[in-house]
Design a protein around this motif. Sequence first.
Motif, mmCIF file in Angstrom:
data_model
loop_
_atom_site.group_PDB
_atom_site.id
_atom_site.type_symbol
_atom_site.label_atom_id
_atom_site.label_comp_id
_atom_site.label_asym_id
_atom_site.label_seq_id
_atom_site.Cartn_x
_atom_site.Cartn_y
_atom_site.Cartn_z
ATOM 1 N N PHE A 58 13.807 -12.501 34.901
ATOM 2 C CA PHE A 58 13.742 -11.923 33.568
ATOM 3 C C PHE A 58 14.544 -10.631 33.535
ATOM 4 C CE2 PHE A 58 10.385 -9.601 35.693
ATOM 5 C CZ PHE A 58 10.431 -8.344 35.136
ATOM 6 N N PHE A 59 14.942 -10.244 32.345
ATOM 7 C CA PHE A 59 15.594 -8.965 32.117
ATOM 8 C C PHE A 59 15.300 -8.536 30.688
ATOM 9 C CE2 PHE A 59 18.715 -11.975 30.646
ATOM 10 C CZ PHE A 59 19.297 -11.366 29.545
ATOM 11 N N GLY A 60 15.302 -7.218 30.465
ATOM 12 C CA GLY A 60 15.025 -6.745 29.118
ATOM 13 C C GLY A 60 14.944 -5.238 29.031
ATOM 14 N N GLN A 61 14.198 -4.771 28.046
ATOM 15 C CA GLN A 61 14.055 -3.341 27.760
ATOM 16 C C GLN A 61 12.578 -2.954 27.809
ATOM 17 O OE1 GLN A 61 16.666 -1.176 27.069
ATOM 18 N NE2 GLN A 61 17.923 -2.917 27.657
ATOM 19 N N TYR A 62 12.326 -1.738 28.288
ATOM 20 C CA TYR A 62 10.974 -1.204 28.374
ATOM 21 C C TYR A 62 11.032 0.239 27.901
ATOM 22 C CZ TYR A 62 6.435 -0.060 30.600
ATOM 23 O OH TYR A 62 5.152 0.331 30.864
ATOM 24 N N GLU A 63 10.124 0.612 27.012
ATOM 25 C CA GLU A 63 10.110 1.968 26.473
ATOM 26 C C GLU A 63 8.674 2.472 26.397
ATOM 27 O OE1 GLU A 63 10.738 3.560 22.074
ATOM 28 O OE2 GLU A 63 12.651 3.066 23.043
ATOM 29 N N ILE A 64 8.462 3.691 26.861
ATOM 30 C CA ILE A 64 7.153 4.331 26.773
ATOM 31 C C ILE A 64 7.324 5.597 25.940
ATOM 32 C CG2 ILE A 64 5.198 5.291 28.025
ATOM 33 C CD1 ILE A 64 6.328 3.815 30.530
ATOM 34 N N ARG A 65 6.601 5.675 24.830
ATOM 35 C CA ARG A 65 6.627 6.856 23.961
ATOM 36 C C ARG A 65 5.346 7.644 24.204
ATOM 37 N NH1 ARG A 65 8.477 3.830 18.390
ATOM 38 N NH2 ARG A 65 10.474 3.072 19.193
ATOM 39 N N TYR A 66 5.516 8.880 24.641
ATOM 40 C CA TYR A 66 4.392 9.736 24.987
ATOM 41 C C TYR A 66 4.003 10.616 23.807
ATOM 42 C CZ TYR A 66 5.786 8.307 29.659
ATOM 43 O OH TYR A 66 6.123 7.563 30.757
ATOM 44 N N GLY A 67 3.021 10.181 23.035
ATOM 45 C CA GLY A 67 2.504 10.973 21.931
ATOM 46 C C GLY A 67 3.521 11.355 20.880
ATOM 47 N N SER A 73 12.864 5.356 28.432
ATOM 48 C CA SER A 73 13.293 4.013 28.051
ATOM 49 C C SER A 73 14.430 3.577 28.950
ATOM 50 C CB SER A 73 13.732 3.972 26.581
ATOM 51 O OG SER A 73 14.819 4.824 26.360
ATOM 52 N N GLY A 74 14.469 2.277 29.199
ATOM 53 C CA GLY A 74 15.512 1.736 30.048
ATOM 54 C C GLY A 74 15.385 0.237 30.203
ATOM 55 N N GLU A 75 15.979 -0.262 31.268
ATOM 56 C CA GLU A 75 16.037 -1.697 31.523
ATOM 57 C C GLU A 75 14.988 -2.113 32.545
ATOM 58 O OE1 GLU A 75 19.948 -2.673 32.838
ATOM 59 O OE2 GLU A 75 20.890 -1.939 31.025
ATOM 60 N N ILE A 76 14.528 -3.360 32.392
ATOM 61 C CA ILE A 76 13.669 -3.967 33.400
ATOM 62 C C ILE A 76 14.302 -5.281 33.814
ATOM 63 C CG2 ILE A 76 11.494 -2.930 32.644
ATOM 64 C CD1 ILE A 76 10.896 -5.646 31.288
ATOM 65 N N SER A 88 11.636 -4.170 38.471
ATOM 66 C CA SER A 88 11.956 -2.748 38.502
ATOM 67 C C SER A 88 12.288 -2.258 37.107
ATOM 68 C CB SER A 88 13.148 -2.484 39.419
ATOM 69 O OG SER A 88 12.806 -2.738 40.756
ATOM 70 N N PHE A 89 11.908 -1.019 36.864
ATOM 71 C CA PHE A 89 12.178 -0.332 35.611
ATOM 72 C C PHE A 89 13.208 0.736 35.918
ATOM 73 C CE2 PHE A 89 10.228 3.052 32.585
ATOM 74 C CZ PHE A 89 11.116 2.738 31.578
ATOM 75 N N TYR A 90 14.408 0.611 35.343
ATOM 76 C CA TYR A 90 15.501 1.573 35.527
ATOM 77 C C TYR A 90 15.597 2.401 34.258
ATOM 78 C CZ TYR A 90 16.824 -1.821 39.092
ATOM 79 O OH TYR A 90 16.822 -2.661 40.172
ATOM 80 N N TYR A 91 15.382 3.707 34.375
ATOM 81 C CA TYR A 91 15.374 4.535 33.173
ATOM 82 C C TYR A 91 15.879 5.940 33.463
ATOM 83 C CZ TYR A 91 11.180 6.840 34.974
ATOM 84 O OH TYR A 91 10.295 7.555 35.737
ATOM 85 N N ARG A 101 14.287 4.738 39.222
ATOM 86 C CA ARG A 101 13.867 3.352 39.391
ATOM 87 C C ARG A 101 12.393 3.365 39.756
ATOM 88 N NH1 ARG A 101 16.826 -0.924 43.416
ATOM 89 N NH2 ARG A 101 15.399 -2.646 43.088
ATOM 90 N N TYR A 102 11.609 2.497 39.110
ATOM 91 C CA TYR A 102 10.176 2.471 39.326
ATOM 92 C C TYR A 102 9.726 1.012 39.353
ATOM 93 C CZ TYR A 102 5.341 4.016 38.803
ATOM 94 O OH TYR A 102 4.019 4.280 39.008
#
Length: 151
Positions: A58-67, A73-76, A88-91, A101-102
């Motif tokens: 799989f591949f795509g986008q992941y974004e976390i908005r903190y309050g 935001s970046g790619e997974i 992996s989450f690259y942001y 990378r996480y």
Amino acid sequence: MNLILEKNKGLIGFCILFAVIVFSCADANKEGKQFHYRSINDKDTAFLNFIKLEDNRFFGQYEIRYGGVSKDSGEIRGIISGDTIKGSFYYQPYGGGVLKRYPIALLKRKNKLLLGKGVISVYMGIPSFLKGDTIDYSNPEFVFEEIKKIK
């Protein structure tokens, strides 16, 4: 006249290359199934959009908005194995900085995705979950629910 033809050859070559890239990306999206998820935890909101390919990658986008104040935001990308999604989450952190990378692990339960936590080890600069140690999905930070595509 030859000078005009030489300039046009470069432009024609660029247009052909651009068309090949656009049509290749469109074909890649047709090969896989798209998923769109959202999770809300107090004031934080996370969005997860990915395409599952036929070979369980799989591949795509992941974004976390903190309050509403900042976001990461970046790619997974990664592998889907049964009901487990690992990758992996690259942001780039909010405000700039070095690309990070996480590792990310999700467990599918009743049409929801649970974000797992585990011990992270770093080998040769690449973080991953420690092998042999279990990933905990019992108290996830985010529980993702499938949504319609956000425009």
